[in-house]
Every structure is written in C-alpha cells, then in structure tokens.
Design a protein around this motif. Structure first.
Motif, short mmCIF file in Angstrom:
data_model
loop_
_atom_site.label_atom_id
_atom_site.label_comp_id
_atom_site.label_asym_id
_atom_site.label_seq_id
_atom_site.Cartn_x
_atom_site.Cartn_y
_atom_site.Cartn_z
N THR B 337 0.83 -1.20 0.00
CA THR B 337 0.00 0.00 0.00
C THR B 337 0.86 1.24 0.00
O THR B 337 0.53 2.24 -0.64
N GLY B 338 2.00 1.16 0.71
CA GLY B 338 2.94 2.28 0.67
C GLY B 338 3.36 2.57 -0.76
O GLY B 338 3.32 3.72 -1.21
N ALA B 339 3.73 1.52 -1.48
CA ALA B 339 4.16 1.71 -2.87
C ALA B 339 3.02 2.29 -3.70
O ALA B 339 3.22 3.20 -4.51
N LEU B 340 1.81 1.78 -3.49
CA LEU B 340 0.68 2.28 -4.28
C LEU B 340 0.42 3.76 -3.99
O LEU B 340 0.19 4.55 -4.91
N PHE B 341 0.49 4.14 -2.72
CA PHE B 341 0.26 5.56 -2.41
C PHE B 341 1.36 6.43 -3.00
O PHE B 341 1.10 7.54 -3.48
N LEU B 342 2.59 5.94 -2.99
CA LEU B 342 3.67 6.72 -3.60
C LEU B 342 3.40 6.91 -5.09
O LEU B 342 3.61 8.00 -5.64
N LEU B 343 2.95 5.84 -5.74
CA LEU B 343 2.73 5.93 -7.19
C LEU B 343 1.56 6.85 -7.50
O LEU B 343 1.62 7.64 -8.45
N SER B 376 2.82 -3.71 -7.92
CA SER B 376 2.24 -3.43 -6.60
C SER B 376 0.79 -3.89 -6.52
O SER B 376 0.36 -4.43 -5.49
N VAL B 377 0.05 -3.69 -7.61
CA VAL B 377 -1.34 -4.16 -7.61
C VAL B 377 -1.38 -5.68 -7.51
O VAL B 377 -2.16 -6.24 -6.74
N TYR B 420 -11.75 -5.14 -7.88
CA TYR B 420 -11.71 -3.69 -7.72
C TYR B 420 -10.37 -3.09 -8.13
O TYR B 420 -10.32 -1.92 -8.48
N SER B 421 -9.29 -3.87 -8.10
CA SER B 421 -7.98 -3.28 -8.41
C SER B 421 -7.71 -3.21 -9.90
O SER B 421 -7.24 -2.19 -10.40
N LEU B 422 -7.96 -4.31 -10.59
CA LEU B 422 -7.53 -4.35 -11.99
C LEU B 422 -8.31 -3.38 -12.88
O LEU B 422 -7.71 -2.76 -13.76
N PRO B 423 -9.64 -3.22 -12.71
CA PRO B 423 -10.31 -2.22 -13.54
C PRO B 423 -9.70 -0.84 -13.37
O PRO B 423 -9.52 -0.11 -14.35
N ALA B 424 -9.35 -0.50 -12.11
CA ALA B 424 -8.74 0.82 -11.89
C ALA B 424 -7.38 0.89 -12.57
O ALA B 424 -7.05 1.87 -13.24
N TYR B 425 -6.58 -0.15 -12.41
CA TYR B 425 -5.27 -0.18 -13.07
C TYR B 425 -5.43 -0.01 -14.57
O TYR B 425 -4.72 0.77 -15.21
N GLN B 426 -6.39 -0.75 -15.13
CA GLN B 426 -6.58 -0.68 -16.58
C GLN B 426 -7.00 0.71 -17.03
O GLN B 426 -6.54 1.21 -18.04
#
Lengths: 620, 491
Positions: B337-343, B376-377, B420-426
């Motif tokens: 989650t740290g990595a995701l927030f940084l990104l 990260s996802v 919930y993660s992959l649609p957002a990533y896409q």
C-alpha cells in the motif's frame, strides 16, 4: 523415489527461461529488436531438457519427487518448493515445451513489426515458464503459485493491445473468471493443508487411505472448481472465446499448450484424490459431456475464424474432462497432447490469414478461396482439421476413438454425447475449412493474400505434421504415462482397438464432413441466410443460448451493490451518522455559547504533560 | 536510559534537530540522516536478540511509580518487525517527499510520528502504551491538516476526533483491566503481559472487551468504524498516506494481538464466530466499496479495510500461523500500500488529479510508473510469488484450522480484490486517454523514485518467495501468543 539428485535437465527447465526473461529485459532497453533471441534459445534448451526427461521416464523405472527448499512454514505445517517428474508430467511437459517453442518461433515473426514486440516476447516467455513450473510442481501450493502466474501472464497477453477496448475487457474478464477458479483452488490448498499439514501430492495420495476427514471431499470438489475455470468448462467457459481479442500467437499458446490444459492436468494430477470421492468422477463426466456438446454447437454458429477455434477448444476440453470422468486419466492426457498439436496448427493457420489482411482476426465473410494464394497454409489446415475431426489415420483419431470407447461403455446418454460431439467437431471444422479455402473470395476489394515468411510457415508445417503423426505414437505414450515410479498405473491404460469404436468415431466424422460440404458449397449463402431468416435463433446463439446474459448479471449486480454500499450507505448512513452527530455537537456548543472551549489546546497540554512524566521516568 | 528508549527518543530529538539548520534544503538532509540512522539502529539493536522466554527479546524498565505504573519497554518478534517497518517507511516517506517545497515542520512531523509509533510498538506498560498511542495523533493531525490537499482541514479534524473518540474507549478498557486486576489480586500492575482478563468478573468481561475492541477497531479500522479512513487518506499528502496505511492502521491490530483476545481467552473463544464474521464483513464490505470509488486514494483506502480483514481473521484464529501471518501481512500491507500511495502521489504531482478516469494510455508514456504500479497491484491482490499472498495465505491457513467456513470469506476476498484493483489499473494505465485526461502531463518516474520503488518491489518479491527469515523473527512471539492462556506470557 529412486533418484535423490536433481538432474541438470530440471534445472535447465527453470533457469533457462528465467535467464532468458532477464536477458530480454536488459535487451529491451538496449536492442529491443533482439529480445527474442535469448528467448528462442531458451525455448530450444527447454524442449531438449523436457524431451530428455521424458525419454528417461520412458526408458525405465525412474521418477522424481523431491522437495528443494522451504517456501513458508509455521506451527506444524510447511510448504516447500519441489519438483516432480512422472509419466503424466513428462508427457505433458514434452508436448508443452515442443509446441510452445514452435509458437514462440512463430510469434517472433508474427509480432515483429508491433511496437510492443519486446514486451510481448518477455510476457510470452513468462507464460511458458509458469506452465512448465506448474507441470513440475510436486505440491499443490507450488502448483497454485504457477497457476496464478499463468493467469497473470495471460491477462497481460490478452490485453496486450491496451488501446483496444474489447481486448481490455476480455483480459479483465479472463482474469476475473480465472480468479473465481483460483479461489476454489486456494480453498483446496487451505483445506488439504489443514488436514495433512502439507500439500505434497505423493504423500497425500499415500496417506489418503488412512485419513478420514470431511474436508477431503470438499477439497477435491474445490480442485475441480479451479480446474473448471482454467479449462473453460461449464459454467466458467465464456472467458475463453472472448480472449481471442489478444494477438494470435498468445491465443495459440493459451489454447494448445500453456493455459487451458492446466485445468485438465490439475485434475489428472489430483485424480487419486478426486476419484476417491463418490460421485465426483460422474460429475466431471457430466460437466465434460455437457461442455463438449454445448461448445460444439456454438462453434458451428460462429462467424469469426478464431472464435470458431476457441469454442472448439472448449468443446475438446470438455471431451478431456469427459474421458477423465469416465475413469481414464490416460485417454484424457493423450487427447490433451494430441489436441495441443492440431489446435496449435489451426491457430497458426488462422494467424497467417489474419496477418495477411493485417488484422488480429478474420471473419468468414472476409475470406474464401484462399487455397490458391496460400497453399501451404491450406495444406496445414487440412491436416489439422482431419486430425480434429478424428479421421483415421490422423492423430486425433487415436485419442477421440479412445474417448468414444469409454463413452460407449458409459450408458446411452454418454454415448449420445460422445457421438454428437464427434459429429459437431467434424462439422464446424470442415465448415471453417471450406468457407476459408474453397469457394470465391467473399470480400472483393480485399488486398491479395500471400503465404507468410518461413518463420511463420515453418512452425505451422511442423505442427501440421505432428497433428497427422503423433497418434501413431499413442502406444509409446501409454507406456510413458504408466511408467515412472510414481504414477498410479491403473487409470493410464488406453482401450484396445475395436471396430465398434472405430465406426462410432468415423461415421459421425464423415457425416460432419458431408454436412459441412453440402451447406457450404451446395447452399453457399446458407451460413448468412439462417441468421437473416431466424434473427431470434441468431441472437440466441450470439449470447451463447442466453448464457452470456446470465453471466453478465454477476458484474452488474456487483457494481450495483458497490454503488449502493460504497456511495449511498457508507457515505450517507454510516458516515452521515457521524457527521450529523458532529454537527449536532457544534450546534449544541453554539447554543450554550457560554461554555469554555475545551478544544485541542487543552488536549495538547495533557499529552505534553504525559510526555514529560514519561521522560522523567525514563531518566530514573 | 536504555537502548530501547534511544530507539524512540532518537527520532523525537531528531524532530527538534530538524529546526536547527533553519531554512533551505538543510532540514531535509537532517531528516534523512536521522531516519536512516534510526533504521540502521533498529536493525542493529533488535536483530541480534534471540527471543527468550515468551518470545521477548530486549526489555527495559524504570522503577515502579504510583499505582504500579512503570516505564517499561520490551520488544519481541512482533514489535521488532513492526519497528523495522516503521523505521523503513519513514525513510521512504522522507525520500519520496524529497522534492517537495515544505518547511522544516514537515520533516519534524514525520520524525515525531515515527517516535510515537515506535513507542507504541515498544511499550509494555499500558499507560506508556496509551500515551504513545495518543501522541501519534498529533503529528498525523498536522501532516493531514497542514500539508494535505483541498479538504484537509475537515479531514484532519475528523481524523482527530474520530480516533480520539476510539481512544477514550481504549482508556476506559485499560482502566477496567487494571482495576479489576487490582481488585482480584491486590497488586497494581499495568504490564500488558501480566494483566489477565480472567480477573474481570464474567458479567463485566464482555463490556471491557467491547471497549478495547472499539478502541482498537477504530484504528484497524473495523467496519463500521472505518469512515474516517477514506477521508483522511484522500486529503493526506502521499507520504502521510504511506504512514497512515503503512503503520497507523497496524497499531490497532497490534493492540488486538496484545490485549484484545489474549486477555479474554474463554470469552473470545465463545464469541469467535461473531468476531470472525466481523472480519469477513470487513473483507467483503471494503472490497465492494472499493469497486465503485472514482478517487484512487479512496479506492486504496477501502482496499486497506479489506486487507486488514485478512489480518484480523488470522489473528483471531490464535494459531501460530494465523498470528504470524497476521503480523507478516501487516508488514506486507505496509509495503504494497505504501508503494501504491507513492505511485498515486507521483501521478498527482504530475497531473494534479487522482481520479480513476483522469488518465489512460500510460504504458508507453511512463513505463516505469506503470510496471511498478502493476507489480504493486499484483502484490496487493495476493498473487503468489509476491508478498501479499504469503501473509494472506497464512492468515487463512490459521482460520481454516479453527473454523474452515471463514476461509470462504478470504477466498471471496481474493476474487474481489482483483475485481476492484484491476479495472482501476486498466483505466489509468491502459486504453485511450479520455476527454478530461491529463496523461499528456505524466512523465516517468525520476531516478530517486525509481530507487525507492525498486527497494519496495525487491522486498515484495523477497517476502513473497523467501519469507523464512522474517517468519523466523515473528514466529516465537506468535507461538507464545498462541500458547498463552492470558496476555503475552506469565511472569
């Protein structure tokens, strides 16, 4: 477990693709157009290593089941990394590595001009690596690691053309449906771990007779659940036809070698566990038979070359599950191997055609009469089609005949399903053959077609030869499956030749060819007319007899629930209560404005005082 | 003053030191030096100590004070890994804010935060624990309220009041535990390893436990006490979100492990199915809510609700694997989650937007950013080979041994996390940029970001494939907690 040392071939199987992927990543920055070289070399090394392992298993009473190191451990259980090489593993591994290597070669030509070429080749090889790891796993948890790896790699390959919306949607759908299966497999791993304290196949099989636990039947069911999603069985099949939006080499690899066969392999690998549960083999047989017929029917109605092949794969996976459920692991694996050859050939041929018209796939309305301009592709297609239809002496005959042998001994319903699937398979593939290569070119002002270069034609030709010939090795295959010190030999035997099964296989196949011939050349517009004249039937077929509409309710429902919980309930009710009470407090404070403000400042002082006390105590 | 005291005192003093050099870029160098020093010191101090009885390693205590209150610090495997995580993420925060135009107070706030959080993880006396627990709120309040985005003021006040409200229940619970213990035994103690819920009268036990659960549950957060989290995350600066998700949420779970269940051995066994159902609700509810979020930070915030549900399931099982998995998953969640927030922070810095639909087609434009985000996802949705899987798997393995049905909630969570993660990533990285897209402004990661994320990703792979060394640190403490009939260990 005769051998203790891990042979070099096993290390090559893991390390060579890993090294090639790293080399590819480095080359990607430096010489992007060379990315495929380390990968192709790795394919050659992997194939050689896999064949040498298969030869070793075939040659003698040799098998391998070794833990190599610990992955995670806690309490009284441990999950290890390990390798297992036995008859089933070696047979599938040999096919996957060989067919996969040829598809790699093909891909290096097909994707050459794509700007994402290096990315494609690297993920492609990762896909291959994960499948090899899956086949070599000696425990279910490690198999799950590679199983998900295969799923992730397929996600990035299906969605490779990220600017194409259908490709993005198909990638997401494929991953999510597979995840539903993965969740099942994860449940199986967890339950087996709770029962045995490990998930090693060999030790579980050995301990099975003495272990009585209500969790084992559940675990076996969940294994099948996972297998059904990966191997596109009803009701979790629909992601596979949609995955055709990816580049054709990816489709070929998925269908022939590295993805959908994983489910059948998992079921075959865990068969001692599954067959010990009463009722489960019958369930597998029923699901397989239903899938084979259902997808076979749908394959007849498709008008896109790759989608015909995709439904055909679903149908053939159904046949493999059917054979498994009828109790023959050997026949299922034999059909898996032979199917790998002819399905890879068919996909490479479809890719050659699509490549010729510069599209990712071609509809039947865009082709026709191609045998004149693409004779080699036509010849390869014919061999593979004959093999798929199960016509003697092509390879498909041997495995399909064996499936039918068991179907005919399984009662009227199973016999009918087997015969019908056989007829449908022959019909849809010859319909595709005739529409593609015979008759007139249906699109008049289309660009002229030509044969692709040797890098793409060569693998198709080799695979076509395989589609014709690998069946002649089915005797050796039977021996390979039953050898290896670890295999339970009883379910590996292939049925003896019988004229009854020969007729049962050949007559529907011949009828299918004849029907396809009549409808495509006798009534050339039939394929378009029935859609026009029966729009209800056409739309029903387009939604997979309503199945897709049903399946579409799941994401819609999920998003609706999300919308309600996430936007309305969470914000207005849960958070609303808190915000209202805060505002109420503010209001109350304003009403009683005389009250002194016991706010943050006081609180800060208290914390500071506490910290001072703490410091004092620390110094003491 | 002992070695353990120095671990929390050093960043606290460092926080003051930051103000010394005055303006310019000097304060950030001081902050970096201090945070790196604390990280190195935490490893130097804690790694060599072999766990003794009950899994405790280092201990340090002052003289007893009024009512048995005692300045008492101790570290076991649980504390150690969480201290390492805190020290590591502080360095990550400092480095990731390196180019921000912020005054010295910003850097000081992070060091004070680090000090307070380290204190929470080291305290063994409950009053000391509570003081540190409350001290955490202050720097976080300023980080959100001063350096946050547009709605920062409201979010900061909400964060403060909401969590403070929870803390009051916690304080009440602690006071009850201490006084009931005194009533039963005649001795005053605030030592969390000696307090025993069995001295609480059965009629009161459920209420005391409820107080503690509310107190810790706000921090975890347990549904329905979670609504402060999405707001706080959305408005906090990227580094603030990293600390918030990375370590602050872990305090709640840490408290539950130390106090909530151990103290009420019999009672928690009786109501275990209800508690596990609460964790299952966390997983499903967090996932369902995450699926419809348009703001990337809100999405990650709800995903934290779901991920922490896995940890709670593992901890509830009170098996060695569940407790170890829960602890490991706290670390894992901090890293991913740290990595995701940084990104997301990097995206926001470049495009000044963070909506799911505000980007598109970044794969070629920002390859490093998109690859790091993708990995990260994948770690976050529990793809094996990466760290998230190991933690979640061990949590589920724990609960499967106790109540197998709840493994289904975990399995559902595995599916939903992808949903919930992959649609957002896409939508962010694939596809065509939409009309409101700011993709044209998105440049790839700079060298410093690459280095920071490279370390985070390396840790994700390392824990995913070779969790042995970390588990070896955690396990004795987890095993001791699993064995203990009461809190921690008997004296």
């Amino acid at each position: 477990m005769k051998e203790v040392a891990v042979p070099a071939a096993v290390w090559i199987l893991f390390l060579s693709p890993a090294a090639a992927i790293l080399a590819g990543l480095l080359l990607r920055a430096w010489r992007p157009r060379w990315t495929h070289w380390p990968i192709l070399i790795s394919c050659a090394a992997v194939t050689a290593a896999a064949l040498s392992l298969a030869a070793r298993v075939y040659g003698g009473d040799w098998g391998l089941d070794l833990p190599l190191g610990s992955w995670m451990a806690a309490g009284n259980w441990e999950i290890t990394f390990g390798v297992r090489v036995d008859g089933i593993g070696a047979a599938v591994l040999a096919m996957v590595s060989f067919v996969g290597a040829l598809i790699h070669l093909y891909a290096s030509g097909y994707m050459r001009e794509d700007p994402g070429f290096p990315r494609f080749m690297i993920v492609f090889h990762l896909f291959y690596l994960c499948m090899i790891g899956l086949l070599l796993s000696n425990n279910l948890a490690q198999l799950y690691l590679f199983w998900e790896g295969v799923g992730v790699a397929s996600y990035f390959l299906i969605g490779f053309w990220t600017r194409k919306k259908p490709a993005r949607d198909a990638a997401l759908q494929a991953f999510l449906v597979n995840r539903v299966g993965d969740a099942g497999l994860l449940m199986a791993v967890l339950l087996l771990l709770a029962v045995f304290g490990h998930t090693r196949f060999q030790l579980m099989f050995e301990a099975l007779p003495e272990t009585a636990s209500a969790l084992i039947p559940l675990a076996a069911f969940f294994i099948l659940w996972g297998a059904a999603a990966k191997s596109a069985q009803l009701p979790l099949y629909f992601w596979l036809p949609d995955s055709m939006e990816g580049p054709t080499p990816a489709s070929a690899l998925m269908h022939a070698a590295t993805m959908v066969t994983a489910g059948i392999f998992l079921a075959a690998r865990s068969w001692p566990l599954i067959s010990a549960v009463p009722g489960l083999p019958a369930l597998v047989a029923w699901v397989g038979a239903a899938t084979a017929v259902f997808a076979g029917l749908l394959a007849c109605t498709q008008s896109d070359l790759k989608r015909i092949l995709a439904y055909s794969t679903v149908s053939h996976l159904g046949l493999m599950a059917f054979a498994l459920g009828l109790g023959s692991v050997g026949v299922a694996v034999l059909h898996l191997v032979i199917h790998g050859f002819f399905k890879a050939t068919l996909f490479l041929c479809a890719g050659n055609i699509a490549h010729g018209i510069h599209k990712s796939t071609a509809g039947v309305s865009e082709v026709g009469g191609l045998w004149k301009t693409m004779p080699l592709t036509a010849a390869c297609f014919v061999l593979a089609a004959v093999s798929l239809a199960g016509i003697w002496p092509a390879a498909g005959f041997y495995s399909k005949d064996a499936v039918l042998h068991f179907a005919l001994h399984g009662g009227a319903a199973f016999s009918a399903a087997g015969l019908l699937a056989s007829f449908l398979g022959s019909f849809y593939i010859f319909r595709m053959l005739f529409l593609t290569f015979l008759g007139p070119r249906r699109e008049q002002n289309a660009p002229p077609m030509h044969e692709p270069g040797g890098v793409m034609a060569g693998p198709a030709a080799v695979l076509a030869a395989g589609s014709l010939g690998v069946g002649w090795l089915s005797g050796s295959m039977e021996r390979l499956l039953a050898s290896g010190a670890l295999s339970p030999p009883q379910a590996m035997a292939l049925p003896p030749f019988s004229w009854e099964a020969f007729a049962a296989g050949s007559v529907p196949a011949a009828l299918g060819v004849a029907a396809a011939w009549l409808l495509t050349t006798g009534l050339p517009s039939w394929d378009w007319d029935w859609r026009r004249n029966h729009p209800g039937l056409a739309s029903s077929a387009a939604s997979d007899f309503g199945f897709r509409r049903l399946a579409g309710l799941v994401p819609t429902g999920f998003m609706a629930a999300g919308g309600w919980f996430g936007r309305v309930w969470d914000k207005n009710v849960l958070d609303g209560l808190i915000e209202w009470s805060a505002e109420g407090a503010v209001l109350a404070a304003r009403v009683g404005a005389a009250l002194p403000a016991h706010g943050l400042n006081d609180y800060l002082w208290w914390v500071a005082a506490g910290a001072a006390v703490l410091l004092g105590a620390a110094v003491l | 003053m002992g070695w353990l005291t120095l671990l929390w005192l050093a960043p606290a003093l460092g926080g003051f030191l930051v103000f010394a050099p005055g303006k310019g870029r000097a304060p950030r160098w001081v902050a970096l030096a201090v945070s790196l020093g604390v990280l190195a010191y935490s490893f130097w101090l804690l790694a060599p100590y072999a766990p003794g009885e009950g899994g405790w390693g280092l201990e340090e205590s002052g003289a007893p004070w009024l009512f048995g209150i005692q300045y008492h610090l101790a570290a076991d495997g649980l504390s150690m890994v969480l201290c390492w995580l805190t020290a590591f993420l502080t360095v990550v925060c400092v480095l990731s804010s390196w180019e921000k135009e912020v005054p010295a107070g910003y850097w000081a706030a992070f060091l004070f935060l680090e000090a307070a959080v380290l204190g929470v993880f080291l305290a063994r006396d409950l009053l000391v624990f509570y003081i540190f627990w409350e001290a955490v709120l202050l720097p976080m309040f300023f980080i959100i309220g001063v350096w946050g985005s547009d709605g920062r003021r409201k979010a900061a006040v909400k964060f403060f009041l909401f969590t403070f409200f929870g803390s009051l229940f916690l304080l009440l619970g602690i006071l009850c535990l201490v006084t009931f213990h005194h009533a039963a035994t005649g001795t005053w103690t605030w030592d969390m390893a000696r307090l025993d819920g069995n001295s609480v009268p059965p009629s009161a036990a459920i209420w005391v436990l409820a107080c503690l659960l509310i107190g810790f549950g706000v921090k975890v957060p347990l549904v329905p006490l979670h609504t402060w989290l999405p707001d706080a995350h959305t408005e906090a600066p990227a580094a603030g979100s990293v600390m918030l998700a990375g370590v602050l949420l872990k305090m709640g779970l840490y408290g539950i492990m130390r106090l909530g269940f151990g103290a009420f051995s019999d009672l928690t066994w009786q109501i275990l199915p209800w508690l596990a159902a609460l964790a299952a609700v966390n997983i499903i509810y967090g996932s369902v809510c995450a699926a419809v979020q348009d703001d990337l930070k809100r999405l990650i915030a709800y995903s934290s609700v779901a991920h922490l549900g896995f940890c709670v399931l593992g901890v509830l099982s009170r098996t060695p694997e569940g407790l170890a998995g829960g602890t490991l998953q706290m670390v894992n969640h901090g890293l991913t989650t740290g990595a995701l927030f940084l990104l997301v922070g990097a995206l926001y810095e470049r495009g000044h937007k963070r909506g799911v639909g505000d980007f598109g087609d970044l794969v070629d434009r920002a390859p490093w950013l998109s690859v790091c985000f993708a990995i990260s996802v994948l770690a976050s949705i529990g793809v094996p080979g990466l760290n998230g899987f190991v933690g979640e798997f061990m949590c589920l393995a724990g609960i499967t041994r106790v109540i197998p049905v709840f493994a289904l909630a975990g399995a559902a969570g595995i599916v939903l996390s992808a949903a919930y993660s992959l649609p957002a990533y896409q939508r962010v990285f694939w596809g065509e940029p939409g009309p409101s897209s700011v993709s044209a402004k998105i440049s790839d990661l700079g060298a410093l970001d690459k280095a920071v994320l490279g370390v985070l990703l390396a840790l994700m792979f390392w824990i995913g494939l070779c969790p042995g060394p970390l588990l070896a640190v955690i396990e004795p403490a987890a095993a001791a907690l699993a064995r203990a009939p009461s809190l921690g260990v008997q004296p």
